[in-house]
Design an enzyme around this catalytic site. Structure first.
Site, PDB file in Angstrom:
ATOM      1  N   HIS A 166      34.765  36.404  16.190  1.00 25.71           N
ATOM      2  CA  HIS A 166      34.460  37.807  16.484  1.00 25.71           C
ATOM      3  C   HIS A 166      34.095  38.042  17.948  1.00 25.71           C
ATOM      4  O   HIS A 166      33.949  39.190  18.372  1.00 25.71           O
ATOM      5  CB  HIS A 166      33.377  38.355  15.539  1.00 25.71           C
ATOM      6  CG  HIS A 166      31.990  37.854  15.811  1.00 25.71           C
ATOM      7  ND1 HIS A 166      31.384  36.873  15.049  1.00 25.71           N
ATOM      8  CD2 HIS A 166      31.059  38.233  16.723  1.00 25.71           C
ATOM      9  CE1 HIS A 166      30.152  36.674  15.486  1.00 25.71           C
ATOM     10  NE2 HIS A 166      29.942  37.491  16.510  1.00 25.71           N
ATOM     11  N   ASP A 213      35.218  32.512  10.829  1.00 25.09           N
ATOM     12  CA  ASP A 213      34.677  33.042  12.075  1.00 25.09           C
ATOM     13  C   ASP A 213      34.492  31.921  13.097  1.00 25.09           C
ATOM     14  O   ASP A 213      33.379  31.549  13.446  1.00 25.09           O
ATOM     15  CB  ASP A 213      33.357  33.779  11.811  1.00 25.09           C
ATOM     16  CG  ASP A 213      32.901  34.594  13.013  1.00 25.09           C
ATOM     17  OD1 ASP A 213      33.712  34.808  13.941  1.00 25.09           O
ATOM     18  OD2 ASP A 213      31.722  35.021  13.029  1.00 25.09           O
ATOM     19  N   GLN A 217      21.274  39.256  18.420  1.00 24.34           N
ATOM     20  CA  GLN A 217      22.412  39.767  19.169  1.00 24.34           C
ATOM     21  C   GLN A 217      22.534  39.042  20.516  1.00 24.34           C
ATOM     22  O   GLN A 217      21.553  38.886  21.235  1.00 24.34           O
ATOM     23  CB  GLN A 217      22.293  41.279  19.403  1.00 24.34           C
ATOM     24  CG  GLN A 217      22.676  42.114  18.208  1.00 24.34           C
ATOM     25  CD  GLN A 217      21.573  42.170  17.162  1.00 24.34           C
ATOM     26  OE1 GLN A 217      20.455  42.546  17.465  1.00 24.34           O
ATOM     27  NE2 GLN A 217      21.887  41.809  15.937  1.00 24.34           N
ATOM     28  N   GLY A 218      23.743  38.601  20.829  1.00 24.45           N
ATOM     29  CA  GLY A 218      23.985  37.840  22.046  1.00 24.45           C
ATOM     30  C   GLY A 218      24.011  36.341  21.824  1.00 24.45           C
ATOM     31  O   GLY A 218      24.388  35.587  22.712  1.00 24.45           O
ATOM     32  N   ASP A 219      23.600  35.893  20.633  1.00 23.62           N
ATOM     33  CA  ASP A 219      23.659  34.465  20.305  1.00 23.62           C
ATOM     34  C   ASP A 219      24.955  34.089  19.580  1.00 23.62           C
ATOM     35  O   ASP A 219      25.213  32.910  19.329  1.00 23.62           O
ATOM     36  CB  ASP A 219      22.462  34.065  19.435  1.00 23.62           C
ATOM     37  CG  ASP A 219      21.151  34.115  20.196  1.00 23.62           C
ATOM     38  OD1 ASP A 219      21.142  33.732  21.380  1.00 23.62           O
ATOM     39  OD2 ASP A 219      20.133  34.545  19.617  1.00 23.62           O
ATOM     40  N   SER A 220      25.748  35.079  19.204  1.00 26.40           N
ATOM     41  CA  SER A 220      27.000  34.819  18.488  1.00 26.40           C
ATOM     42  C   SER A 220      27.826  33.724  19.151  1.00 26.40           C
ATOM     43  O   SER A 220      27.944  33.672  20.378  1.00 26.40           O
ATOM     44  CB  SER A 220      27.855  36.088  18.439  1.00 26.40           C
ATOM     45  OG  SER A 220      27.475  36.919  17.385  1.00 26.40           O
TER      46      SER A 220
END
Length: 260
Positions: A71, A118, A206-209
């Site tokens: 993603h 993913d 958020q931002g660690d994906s």
């Protein structure tokens, strides 16, 4: 409704694309931690960690290939728009190494983070420096339980800002049954869940994906068992983090990396 499904900030990415550089909160002494409930990682503690310019994380699985979340990237093909920052916990360090991408490989059949598959690979234009190590991926489920380590430059709180320094945290395994109770419809064969189920408080955000979830193997070496994927909010009680189960896709990941 899920507040934020994938652990990637489209707002942060938009700002990055507009300015060419990640914006960080103003600092006064100690930086606010990233990774909810985390502490700052020491320089060289996790030398396989990668920060990607679209606002995601990743890990080096070969000297020239980054494993991240599907993603976080676009379709498979040539891609020179991504910059990987390696070698430093401080993203503003003058000694950090920055390398452009050349290709992206997104898992065939990927449609959404919560549907599975993913994972993605990014080939870099050159090999990383010798000080940047690679992180082996788990090829069996032998290490898919216990206590895991997560790390990243993502938000320190739900909806918070991206961070300048790499943060780390330990998160306990959550069973498939408990995770499926939290997230009806969970694709259990594709997912590995972790977090303090009862109390919350520690999580990726958020931002660690795309960043790795890892633990020690039988030889006391780091091995990657998960890829930060999605979750409802960050560090909420009863809502663990959901990670791509690397062992499910290990053979496909290794085969694809060998072709890049």
């Amino acid at each position: 409704m899920k507040r934020q499904l994938v652990r990637w900030s489209s707002l942060a990415a938009g700002a990055l694309l507009a300015t060419g550089a990640m914006a960080f909160p103003a600092q006064a002494g100690e930086v606010t931690p990233g990774v909810v409930g985390g502490t700052r990682a020491a320089q060289g503690e996790f030398p396989f960690m990668v920060r990607l310019s679209m606002g995601c994380g990743g890990a080096m699985i070969t000297r020239q290939v980054v494993l991240t979340a599907a993603h976080c990237v676009g379709a498979t093909g040539n891609n020179t728009s991504i910059t990987a920052t390696v070698g430093q916990v401080d993203l503003q360090s003058a000694s950090a190494t920055k390398i452009k991408s050349t290709k992206v490989y997104r898992a065939p059949g990927y449609s959404s983070a919560s549907s599975g598959k993913d994972w993605a690979l990014i080939k870099l234009a050159s090999a990383v420096p010798a000080a940047v190590t690679t992180l082996p991926i788990a090829s069996t489920t032998a290490y898919d339980s216990g206590t895991f380590t997560v790390a990243g430059w993502g938000a320190a709180s739900e909806g918070g800002a991206q961070q300048r320094y790499l943060l780390k945290a330990n998160v306990p395994f959550v069973s498939d049954a408990s995770c499926a109770s939290a997230y009806p419809g969970l694709v259990q064969a594709a997912s590995l869940c972790a977090g303090n189920l009862a109390s919350g408080g520690v999580d990726t955000c958020q931002g660690d994906s795309g960043g790795p979830m890892f633990r020690r193997d039988s030889a006391n070496n780091w091995i990657q068992v998960g890829i930060t994927s999605w979750g409802e909010g960050c560090a909420r009680p009863g809502k663990p983090g959901v990670y791509t189960q690397v062992s499910t896709y290990a053979s496909a990941i290794s085969a694809a990396a060998a072709t890049l």
